[in-house]
Design an enzyme around this catalytic site. Sequence first.
Site, PDB file in Angstrom:
ATOM      1  N   LYS A 188     -11.439   1.385 -14.323  1.00 43.37           N
ATOM      2  CA  LYS A 188     -11.875   0.234 -14.102  1.00 43.37           C
ATOM      3  C   LYS A 188     -12.456  -0.736 -15.431  1.00 43.37           C
ATOM      4  O   LYS A 188     -12.024  -1.800 -15.437  1.00 43.37           O
ATOM      5  CB  LYS A 188     -13.312   0.062 -13.191  1.00 43.37           C
TER       6      LYS A 188
ATOM      7  N   TYR B 137     -13.266   7.002 -12.656  1.00 41.09           N
ATOM      8  CA  TYR B 137     -13.116   5.716 -12.056  1.00 41.09           C
ATOM      9  C   TYR B 137     -14.022   4.516 -12.811  1.00 41.09           C
ATOM     10  O   TYR B 137     -13.259   3.494 -12.956  1.00 41.09           O
ATOM     11  CB  TYR B 137     -14.156   5.955 -10.835  1.00 41.09           C
TER      12      TYR B 137
ATOM     13  N   VAL C 182       1.806   2.453  -6.605  1.00 43.39           N
ATOM     14  CA  VAL C 182       1.368   1.428  -7.867  1.00 43.39           C
ATOM     15  C   VAL C 182       1.411   2.536  -9.177  1.00 43.39           C
ATOM     16  O   VAL C 182       1.404   1.906  -9.988  1.00 43.39           O
ATOM     17  CB  VAL C 182       0.085   0.540  -7.703  1.00 43.39           C
TER      18      VAL C 182
ATOM     19  N   ASP D 219       0.769  -0.990  -0.153  1.00 40.55           N
ATOM     20  CA  ASP D 219      -0.015   0.203  -0.005  1.00 40.55           C
ATOM     21  C   ASP D 219       0.882   1.205  -0.117  1.00 40.55           C
ATOM     22  O   ASP D 219       2.101   1.295   0.403  1.00 40.55           O
ATOM     23  CB  ASP D 219      -0.804  -0.091   1.300  1.00 40.55           C
TER      24      ASP D 219
END
Length: 253
Positions: free
Chosen positions: A157, A153, A61, A34
């Site tokens: 996705k 978002y 990330v 994280d």
Amino acid sequence: MADRLALVTGAAGAIGAAVARRLAGDGYGVAACDVDGDRLAARVAELRSAGADAFAVQADVGSSASVAAAFDFVAGRAGSPTILVHAAGTPGRFAYLSELDDADWRSVMATHLDGFFHLLRAAAPAMRAAGFGRIVAIASLAGLRGTVGSGAYAAAKAGMIGLAKTAAKEFGPWGVSVNAVAPGMVATPPNLALQARGSGFVASALARTPTAAMSSPQDIAELVAFLVSPAAANINGQVIAHDGGAGEVVAGV
């Protein structure tokens, strides 16, 4: 440990932490990753107090360099992971597309879509050499249907789903499966807080869900545990919704 080592991103969050706990319960070593070092340390302490073989990997990330360094760190400590679960994410700011600025767009894309690409690229060489791997992306119903006010978002996705399907075709011959889980409304602390405040967003989402219930983080973790298990050995390139049937509801019906 290297033969049963799982790297879980977003491990300080509700879904990532649930996945880490579930995989640890199945005997996997867990490299919990994280960007939030303090919250991550607390999650890893919880895992270790429960007897898990777990350690923390702080990384962003959205940065390819950070992901590469994280994989080097994990390999040096425990070997290359054969299980990868990308649960890191951020909902971003609610904004209509006409109001969405570049910074909001890039922030969401970096964590979800760029992050998944960086992870796939970093994981591929060792999994190919091992002739085995299991990769699961935590996508979203939003990536299949779109969501008003959350364009970045939903697009991120959807991109993750496209990457998962492509990686499934490219990595499959190596003995590596790649699948995506698409949750609907999940009972995370932020969503539960919204519900407690009488949020119209949550009420509307549940009204469109045949079961009228949220999935729990543990529910999602159970599905991930199945997808990385021997029972799912030939499941590849799939997007599995965990949404109470919300994705099957036709507007107005």
